[in-house]
Design a protein around this motif. Structure first.
Motif, PDB file in Angstrom:
ATOM      1  N   HIS A  60      -9.952 -19.248  26.588  1.00 29.80           N
ATOM      2  CA  HIS A  60     -10.754 -20.471  26.576  1.00 29.80           C
ATOM      3  C   HIS A  60     -11.865 -20.392  25.524  1.00 29.80           C
ATOM      4  O   HIS A  60     -13.053 -20.339  25.860  1.00 29.80           O
ATOM      5  N   VAL A  64     -21.510 -23.655  19.755  1.00 30.28           N
ATOM      6  CA  VAL A  64     -20.064 -23.547  19.944  1.00 30.28           C
ATOM      7  C   VAL A  64     -19.476 -22.793  18.752  1.00 30.28           C
ATOM      8  O   VAL A  64     -20.085 -22.710  17.685  1.00 30.28           O
ATOM      9  N   ILE A 123     -13.001 -20.199  16.412  1.00 32.12           N
ATOM     10  CA  ILE A 123     -11.935 -20.490  17.391  1.00 32.12           C
ATOM     11  C   ILE A 123     -10.648 -19.790  16.978  1.00 32.12           C
ATOM     12  O   ILE A 123      -9.950 -19.213  17.814  1.00 32.12           O
ATOM     13  N   GLU A 162     -13.137 -22.599  23.792  1.00 35.69           N
ATOM     14  CA  GLU A 162     -14.053 -23.746  23.863  1.00 35.69           C
ATOM     15  C   GLU A 162     -15.242 -23.476  24.779  1.00 35.69           C
ATOM     16  O   GLU A 162     -16.264 -24.158  24.703  1.00 35.69           O
ATOM     17  N   ARG A 163     -15.145 -22.485  25.632  1.00 32.53           N
ATOM     18  CA  ARG A 163     -16.244 -22.136  26.541  1.00 32.53           C
ATOM     19  C   ARG A 163     -17.263 -21.186  25.911  1.00 32.53           C
ATOM     20  O   ARG A 163     -18.366 -21.034  26.424  1.00 32.53           O
TER      21      ARG A 163
END
Length: 148
Positions: A38, A22, A28, A40-41
């Motif tokens: 998105h 991640v 991020i 987080e994907r």
């Protein structure tokens, strides 16, 4: 040839989503800054060398437009391959690849993105492809390790 390319890209995305990591909080923040809806994907898989298609016809077509041995990052949907030794300049490369994630999101699918991207590269060349120019502009603030 396009159906083979799209299937290969989908397989790469699946592999990265299963094996990648991640984004960090910094990743991020970069994703959000370059427009990713998105973050987080997103998953990142570090590799020694970029994968190439096993299909010889598809591999030859890819090599006609891209030199995978000199590529530091490649994006397939929400999956990003990054060359391991590129970690020193990661913010810039990551920002560039994350902008491609944004472009995939805007296109709506791997197939739609690839149709546009490959057409751009064939018509204009890699460096002059509108998606590449857009990714270079979006990642420019990260070129020297700085950021927004």
């Amino acid at each position: 040839m396009f159906p083979k390319a799209a299937a290969w890209a989908r397989e790469r995305e699946t592999d990265i989503l299963l094996s990648g990591t991640v984004l960090t909080a910094g990743g991020i923040a970069i994703a959000e800054a370059v427009g990713v809806l998105h973050p987080e994907r997103v998953r990142v898989a570090y590799v020694r060398s970029m994968p190439e298609p096993k299909d010889s016809e598809l591999r030859a077509a890819l090599r006609a437009y891209f030199s995978m041995e000199h590529v530091s990052g490649v994006t397939f949907g929400y999956g990003i391959y990054m060359r391991g030794e590129a970690e020193g300049c990661e913010p810039f490369i990551l920002a560039h690849e994350l902008r491609h994630v944004y472009q995939y999101e805007q296109a709506g699918s791997i197939e739609a993105f690839l149709a546009a991207y490959l057409s751009q590269v064939i018509e204009s060349g890699y460096a002059e492809a509108p998606y590449e120019i857009d990714a270079m502009i979006a990642s420019a603030p990260y070129r020297n390790g700085s950021g927004k």
